[in-house]
Design a protein around this motif. Sequence first.
Motif, PDB file in Angstrom:
ATOM      1  N   LEU A  73       0.808  -1.215   0.000  1.00  0.00           N
ATOM      2  CA  LEU A  73       0.000   0.000   0.000  1.00  0.00           C
ATOM      3  C   LEU A  73       0.842   1.265   0.000  1.00  0.00           C
ATOM      4  N   VAL A  74       1.799   1.336   0.901  1.00  0.00           N
ATOM      5  CA  VAL A  74       2.539   2.586   1.079  1.00  0.00           C
ATOM      6  C   VAL A  74       3.420   2.923  -0.121  1.00  0.00           C
ATOM      7  N   SER A  75       3.781   1.941  -0.921  1.00  0.00           N
ATOM      8  CA  SER A  75       4.659   2.193  -2.065  1.00  0.00           C
ATOM      9  C   SER A  75       3.893   2.426  -3.365  1.00  0.00           C
ATOM     10  N   ASP A  76       2.568   2.246  -3.355  1.00  0.00           N
ATOM     11  CA  ASP A  76       1.785   2.445  -4.569  1.00  0.00           C
ATOM     12  C   ASP A  76       1.646   3.945  -4.834  1.00  0.00           C
ATOM     13  N   PRO A  77       2.053   4.426  -6.008  1.00  0.00           N
ATOM     14  CA  PRO A  77       2.030   5.870  -6.268  1.00  0.00           C
ATOM     15  C   PRO A  77       0.625   6.464  -6.318  1.00  0.00           C
ATOM     16  N   ARG A  78      -0.392   5.623  -6.428  1.00  0.00           N
ATOM     17  CA  ARG A  78      -1.770   6.130  -6.459  1.00  0.00           C
ATOM     18  C   ARG A  78      -2.306   6.429  -5.063  1.00  0.00           C
ATOM     19  N   VAL A  79      -1.604   5.978  -4.025  1.00  0.00           N
ATOM     20  CA  VAL A  79      -2.133   6.013  -2.665  1.00  0.00           C
ATOM     21  C   VAL A  79      -1.541   7.171  -1.866  1.00  0.00           C
ATOM     22  N   ARG A  80      -2.422   7.858  -1.118  1.00  0.00           N
ATOM     23  CA  ARG A  80      -1.979   8.813  -0.110  1.00  0.00           C
ATOM     24  C   ARG A  80      -2.680   8.480   1.203  1.00  0.00           C
ATOM     25  N   LEU A  81      -1.887   8.271   2.230  1.00  0.00           N
ATOM     26  CA  LEU A  81      -2.421   8.011   3.563  1.00  0.00           C
ATOM     27  C   LEU A  81      -2.516   9.336   4.301  1.00  0.00           C
ATOM     28  N   ARG A  82      -3.723   9.690   4.746  1.00  0.00           N
ATOM     29  CA  ARG A  82      -3.958  10.967   5.390  1.00  0.00           C
ATOM     30  C   ARG A  82      -4.430  10.753   6.821  1.00  0.00           C
ATOM     31  N   ARG A  83      -3.746  11.370   7.771  1.00  0.00           N
ATOM     32  CA  ARG A  83      -4.254  11.347   9.129  1.00  0.00           C
ATOM     33  C   ARG A  83      -5.354  12.398   9.248  1.00  0.00           C
ATOM     34  N   GLY A  84      -6.513  11.982   9.749  1.00  0.00           N
ATOM     35  CA  GLY A  84      -7.600  12.932   9.910  1.00  0.00           C
ATOM     36  C   GLY A  84      -8.850  12.249  10.421  1.00  0.00           C
ATOM     37  N   ASP A  85      -9.799  13.055  10.827  1.00  0.00           N
ATOM     38  CA  ASP A  85     -11.093  12.577  11.305  1.00  0.00           C
ATOM     39  C   ASP A  85     -12.038  12.510  10.111  1.00  0.00           C
ATOM     40  N   PHE A  86     -12.334  11.303   9.640  1.00  0.00           N
ATOM     41  CA  PHE A  86     -13.190  11.139   8.472  1.00  0.00           C
ATOM     42  C   PHE A  86     -14.511  11.888   8.651  1.00  0.00           C
ATOM     43  N   PHE A  87     -15.098  11.803   9.824  1.00  0.00           N
ATOM     44  CA  PHE A  87     -16.430  12.365  10.044  1.00  0.00           C
ATOM     45  C   PHE A  87     -16.388  13.896  10.047  1.00  0.00           C
ATOM     46  N   ALA A  88     -15.322  14.471  10.600  1.00  0.00           N
ATOM     47  CA  ALA A  88     -15.164  15.925  10.539  1.00  0.00           C
ATOM     48  C   ALA A  88     -14.920  16.380   9.105  1.00  0.00           C
ATOM     49  N   MET A  89     -14.156  15.614   8.357  1.00  0.00           N
ATOM     50  CA  MET A  89     -13.901  15.951   6.953  1.00  0.00           C
ATOM     51  C   MET A  89     -15.187  15.885   6.137  1.00  0.00           C
ATOM     52  N   ALA A  90     -15.994  14.852   6.392  1.00  0.00           N
ATOM     53  CA  ALA A  90     -17.268  14.714   5.672  1.00  0.00           C
ATOM     54  C   ALA A  90     -18.191  15.877   5.979  1.00  0.00           C
ATOM     55  N   ASP A  91     -18.097  16.402   7.177  1.00  0.00           N
ATOM     56  CA  ASP A  91     -18.970  17.487   7.614  1.00  0.00           C
ATOM     57  C   ASP A  91     -18.509  18.850   7.112  1.00  0.00           C
ATOM     58  N   SER A  92     -17.281  18.914   6.621  1.00  0.00           N
ATOM     59  CA  SER A  92     -16.700  20.193   6.226  1.00  0.00           C
ATOM     60  C   SER A  92     -16.904  20.459   4.736  1.00  0.00           C
ATOM     61  N   THR A  93     -16.660  21.699   4.334  1.00  0.00           N
ATOM     62  CA  THR A  93     -16.685  22.030   2.906  1.00  0.00           C
ATOM     63  C   THR A  93     -15.355  21.688   2.244  1.00  0.00           C
ATOM     64  N   ALA A  94     -14.277  21.621   3.033  1.00  0.00           N
ATOM     65  CA  ALA A  94     -12.956  21.339   2.473  1.00  0.00           C
ATOM     66  C   ALA A  94     -12.832  19.897   2.011  1.00  0.00           C
ATOM     67  N   GLY A  95     -13.459  18.954   2.739  1.00  0.00           N
ATOM     68  CA  GLY A  95     -13.476  17.563   2.311  1.00  0.00           C
ATOM     69  C   GLY A  95     -12.260  16.763   2.715  1.00  0.00           C
ATOM     70  N   PHE A  96     -11.892  15.801   1.868  1.00  0.00           N
ATOM     71  CA  PHE A  96     -10.954  14.746   2.258  1.00  0.00           C
ATOM     72  C   PHE A  96      -9.533  14.929   1.753  1.00  0.00           C
ATOM     73  N   ASP A  97      -9.276  15.959   0.969  1.00  0.00           N
ATOM     74  CA  ASP A  97      -7.939  16.165   0.433  1.00  0.00           C
ATOM     75  C   ASP A  97      -7.445  17.552   0.825  1.00  0.00           C
TER      76      ASP A  97
END
Length: 236
Positions: free
Chosen positions: A116-140
């Motif tokens: 997973l960590v070596s696949d160039p398509r993947v980015r691992l993001r530390r964050g609160d999924f539920f707070a991100m879903a609730d925001s306008t900024a989103g997941f990236d």
Amino acid sequence: MSARFEVLDWCETAMGVISLRRRIEPTLNVEVYEVKLGDEFLMSSLFTVAEVALARLGLAQAVDADLDVVVGGLGLGYTAQTALEDPRIHSLVVVEALEEVIGWHRRALLPDTAGLVSDPRVRLRRGDFFAMADSTAGFDPEAPGRRFHAILLDIDHTPRHVLHPSHSAFYTPAGLGKLVAHLHPGGVFAMWSDDPPDPDFEAVLAQVFDRSEASVVRFANPLTGGHSTNTIYVAS
């Protein structure tokens, strides 16, 4: 320490002590990797059928030729790894609340999903999924407001049995309505649950999405000698 059981990592978190354990399952004589949060078992490499099904059933409903996908909850990595098997995957953002879990993958403690960590398509993001879903900024964080073709979620046990009370608001028409803003038109939301299909939650999905369905995934349980089931919800 016996080679038949080893605690690979453990630490205090805001949700309690989380630990990664490796053991030999005597009924099958295979290595098993398990995650516990406090006294609760969160996941096990012995039971991955439904995590795989989450990615396959969710992405099967995606209609675009190139897919930008979010996975909510990294865990042992089986949902993310299965998503990458779809040749349409252009990018995969994996949101995980605990830096410690991301560290397990970066330290190559989980051999089944080591790529997973070596696949160039993947980015691992530390964050609160539920707070991100609730925001306008989103997941990236690098592209606020970015939309995705599919969002695959495996964090809470069920919409009723959540890991933290703050998650409950997500499983309402208002919460899921905010999630839709992060999807492209025709985008897909898929979610794992440990319980049988919940008519109340199905009614919530029907209020927010044009179509939705609940699929029961059945798999062998060598610990009981019988079978167990999980549910995968898919809505678009």
